[in-house]
Write an enzyme that holds these catalytic residues in place. Structure first.
Site, PDB file in Angstrom:
ATOM      1  N   CYS A  12      36.280  45.866  38.385  1.00 13.60           N
ATOM      2  CA  CYS A  12      34.595  44.806  38.696  1.00 13.60           C
ATOM      3  C   CYS A  12      34.044  44.712  39.711  1.00 13.60           C
ATOM      4  O   CYS A  12      34.956  45.322  40.986  1.00 13.60           O
ATOM      5  CB  CYS A  12      34.679  43.868  38.221  1.00 13.60           C
ATOM      6  SG  CYS A  12      35.879  42.077  38.745  1.00 13.60           S
ATOM      7  N   HIS A  41      44.620  39.046  41.611  1.00 13.46           N
ATOM      8  CA  HIS A  41      45.329  39.123  40.443  1.00 13.46           C
ATOM      9  C   HIS A  41      46.181  40.714  40.282  1.00 13.46           C
ATOM     10  O   HIS A  41      46.031  40.660  38.519  1.00 13.46           O
ATOM     11  CB  HIS A  41      45.773  37.836  39.439  1.00 13.46           C
ATOM     12  CG  HIS A  41      45.841  36.915  39.813  1.00 13.46           C
ATOM     13  ND1 HIS A  41      44.844  36.008  39.359  1.00 13.46           N
ATOM     14  CD2 HIS A  41      45.977  35.806  41.425  1.00 13.46           C
ATOM     15  CE1 HIS A  41      44.773  34.679  39.946  1.00 13.46           C
ATOM     16  NE2 HIS A  41      45.759  35.265  41.777  1.00 13.46           N
ATOM     17  N   HIS A  74      39.348  34.716  44.323  1.00 14.87           N
ATOM     18  CA  HIS A  74      38.999  33.167  43.250  1.00 14.87           C
ATOM     19  C   HIS A  74      38.435  32.148  43.744  1.00 14.87           C
ATOM     20  O   HIS A  74      38.141  30.975  43.568  1.00 14.87           O
ATOM     21  CB  HIS A  74      40.111  33.108  43.067  1.00 14.87           C
ATOM     22  CG  HIS A  74      41.278  34.363  42.421  1.00 14.87           C
ATOM     23  ND1 HIS A  74      42.275  35.264  43.047  1.00 14.87           N
ATOM     24  CD2 HIS A  74      40.464  35.332  40.777  1.00 14.87           C
ATOM     25  CE1 HIS A  74      42.621  36.543  41.755  1.00 14.87           C
ATOM     26  NE2 HIS A  74      41.698  36.339  40.955  1.00 14.87           N
ATOM     27  N   CYS A  96      34.430  36.015  44.959  1.00 11.42           N
ATOM     28  CA  CYS A  96      33.250  36.639  44.025  1.00 11.42           C
ATOM     29  C   CYS A  96      32.370  35.780  43.861  1.00 11.42           C
ATOM     30  O   CYS A  96      32.592  35.092  43.628  1.00 11.42           O
ATOM     31  CB  CYS A  96      34.227  36.835  42.638  1.00 11.42           C
ATOM     32  SG  CYS A  96      32.902  37.580  41.306  1.00 11.42           S
ATOM     33  N   HIS A 124      45.401  28.253  37.861  1.00 10.95           N
ATOM     34  CA  HIS A 124      44.727  29.023  37.645  1.00 10.95           C
ATOM     35  C   HIS A 124      44.205  29.002  39.410  1.00 10.95           C
ATOM     36  O   HIS A 124      43.573  27.785  39.594  1.00 10.95           O
ATOM     37  CB  HIS A 124      43.583  29.887  36.996  1.00 10.95           C
ATOM     38  CG  HIS A 124      43.062  30.615  37.074  1.00 10.95           C
ATOM     39  ND1 HIS A 124      42.664  31.554  38.117  1.00 10.95           N
ATOM     40  CD2 HIS A 124      43.223  32.433  36.716  1.00 10.95           C
ATOM     41  CE1 HIS A 124      41.381  32.478  37.927  1.00 10.95           C
ATOM     42  NE2 HIS A 124      43.014  33.628  37.030  1.00 10.95           N
ATOM     43  N   GLU A 126      41.637  30.087  41.319  1.00 14.97           N
ATOM     44  CA  GLU A 126      39.777  29.758  40.584  1.00 14.97           C
ATOM     45  C   GLU A 126      39.859  28.533  39.993  1.00 14.97           C
ATOM     46  O   GLU A 126      38.862  27.883  40.751  1.00 14.97           O
ATOM     47  CB  GLU A 126      39.479  31.046  39.788  1.00 14.97           C
ATOM     48  CG  GLU A 126      37.654  30.591  39.276  1.00 14.97           C
ATOM     49  CD  GLU A 126      37.544  31.476  37.860  1.00 14.97           C
ATOM     50  OE1 GLU A 126      36.218  31.145  37.873  1.00 14.97           O
ATOM     51  OE2 GLU A 126      38.080  32.670  37.486  1.00 14.97           O
ATOM     52  N   CYS A 194      32.670  35.610  33.374  1.00 12.46           N
ATOM     53  CA  CYS A 194      31.187  36.786  34.453  1.00 12.46           C
ATOM     54  C   CYS A 194      31.409  38.400  33.145  1.00 12.46           C
ATOM     55  O   CYS A 194      32.359  38.527  31.980  1.00 12.46           O
ATOM     56  CB  CYS A 194      32.602  37.478  34.894  1.00 12.46           C
ATOM     57  SG  CYS A 194      33.419  38.932  34.906  1.00 12.46           S
ATOM     58  N   SER A 222      47.212  37.831  35.644  1.00  8.40           N
ATOM     59  CA  SER A 222      45.840  38.772  36.054  1.00  8.40           C
ATOM     60  C   SER A 222      45.046  37.345  34.487  1.00  8.40           C
ATOM     61  O   SER A 222      45.466  37.774  33.465  1.00  8.40           O
ATOM     62  CB  SER A 222      45.413  39.431  35.441  1.00  8.40           C
ATOM     63  OG  SER A 222      43.902  39.867  35.204  1.00  8.40           O
ATOM     64  N   SER A 266      40.936  43.878  37.798  1.00 12.82           N
ATOM     65  CA  SER A 266      41.676  43.946  39.306  1.00 12.82           C
ATOM     66  C   SER A 266      42.333  45.263  38.943  1.00 12.82           C
ATOM     67  O   SER A 266      43.913  45.076  39.763  1.00 12.82           O
ATOM     68  CB  SER A 266      41.890  42.413  39.376  1.00 12.82           C
ATOM     69  OG  SER A 266      43.375  41.513  38.656  1.00 12.82           O
TER      70      SER A 266
END
Length: 311
Positions: A12, A41, A74, A96, A124, A126, A194, A222, A266
């Site tokens: 992405c 990841h 993240h 991001c 996680h 993020e 996203c 991931s 990723s």
């Protein structure tokens, strides 16, 4: 054998930006170069950069005073940014922009006095970064059962946010459970999940009905790659999540299978092609690319690098 190659798949815009940022930083500053958490990841990517002298750390204290550190795609919490400043680190922020958007929403809701329900996976990277923006105002839920277990007063001023890499359908179910229990809950003006996560899921949803087996390129840690495999399995179709061609097993396939191949946001395209080449050699597979949606999103390099490269 027939291979349906899903498009969009793989990198992405956020992953492209983060990898470009790390490659640029290596050229500018050399090694050792430190990255807080994995840049993305994906094990093959992490291993490639380790060979180039990149050191991935889970504690900012592991970065030598005055060193260079790059924040992963993240995102990080304000505490990490503060510690970086105290240690006089040259920090490059490769978060991001879609994750940054969620951070800003958390700050806004907290400033306005909301209790924030963050929908995401505990532990996680993020989620840790987002919760760090307003830890006193935020509670984490993963599913509808967690919503049912919430003991917030019925009239709580409530908002929700989501991790960007969730399953669209699962997130929708949790949001619906929240709205039923707390009708006053508000959310962001636009979905947090996203575009790339949603597009890759949509491609699997549309194409999986034609497949006997699904192959997802991506790492076990991931989130968006895991969601692709889970989505395929909900239809009763076997799905395998692997990093590289060496993990393929012949017993997963029959000679006349239709195999849907996709990749998490990723996962490098080279590993997708390696797997396709193997299936061509082993099973005489033919390949048909099926495009569900076009993507043309790009993110610029982090500001800290743009000023040095005039990019």
């Amino acid at each position: 054998m027939n291979i349906i190659l899903a498009n969009p798949r793989g990198f992405c815009a956020g992953v492209n930006m983060a990898i470009d940022a790390l490659e640029t930083a290596l050229r500018l500053f050399g090694s050792p170069l430190y990255v807080y958490h994995e840049i993305v990841h994906n094990r093959p990517i992490v291993e490639k950069f380790q060979k180039l002298g990149v050191v991935f750390v889970d504690d900012i204290a592991e970065v030598p005073t005055g060193g260079t550190v790059l924040y992963s795609a993240h995102g990080v919490s304000p505490v990490i940014r503060k510690h970086s400043e105290e240690r006089n680190l040259r920090a490059i922020d490769a978060t991001c922009p879609l994750v940054t958007k969620v951070h800003k929403e958390a700050i806004k809701f907290a400033r306005e006095g909301y209790t924030i329900v963050l929908i995401g996976h505990e532990g996680h990277d993020e989620v840790i970064g987002t919760m760090g923006e307003a830890p006193a105002n935020m509670v984490l839920v993963e599913d509808a059962a967690d919503v049912a277990a919430l003991t917030l007063p019925a009239d709580t001023k409530l908002a929700f946010l989501t991790q960007t890499t969730l399953s669209v359908d699962e997130a929708r179910a949790v949001i619906e459970a929240l709205k039923q229990k707390y009708p006053q809950v508000v959310g962001p003006n636009k979905d947090d999940i996203c575009y790339a996560t949603q597009n890759r899921q949509d491609a699997v949803k549309k194409l999986v009905t034609e497949a006997d087996v699904v192959l997802v390129l991506g790492s076990q840690n991931s989130s968006n790659s895991q969601r692709l495999a889970e989505l395929a399995r909900t239809t009763g179709t076997p799905a395998h999540l692997i990093d590289r061609v060496s993990e393929l097993r012949d017993e997963w396939f029959r000679a006349d299978d239709t195999v849907l191949v996709t990749a998490g946001a990723s996962a490098p395209e080279e590993h997708v092609q390696d797997c396709i080449d193997y299936l061509k050699r082993k099973f005489g597979a033919s390949v048909e690319t099926r495009t569900v949606r076009e993507e043309d999103v790009n993110f610029p390099l982090p500001r800290e690098l743009r000023v040095l490269t005039n990019a």
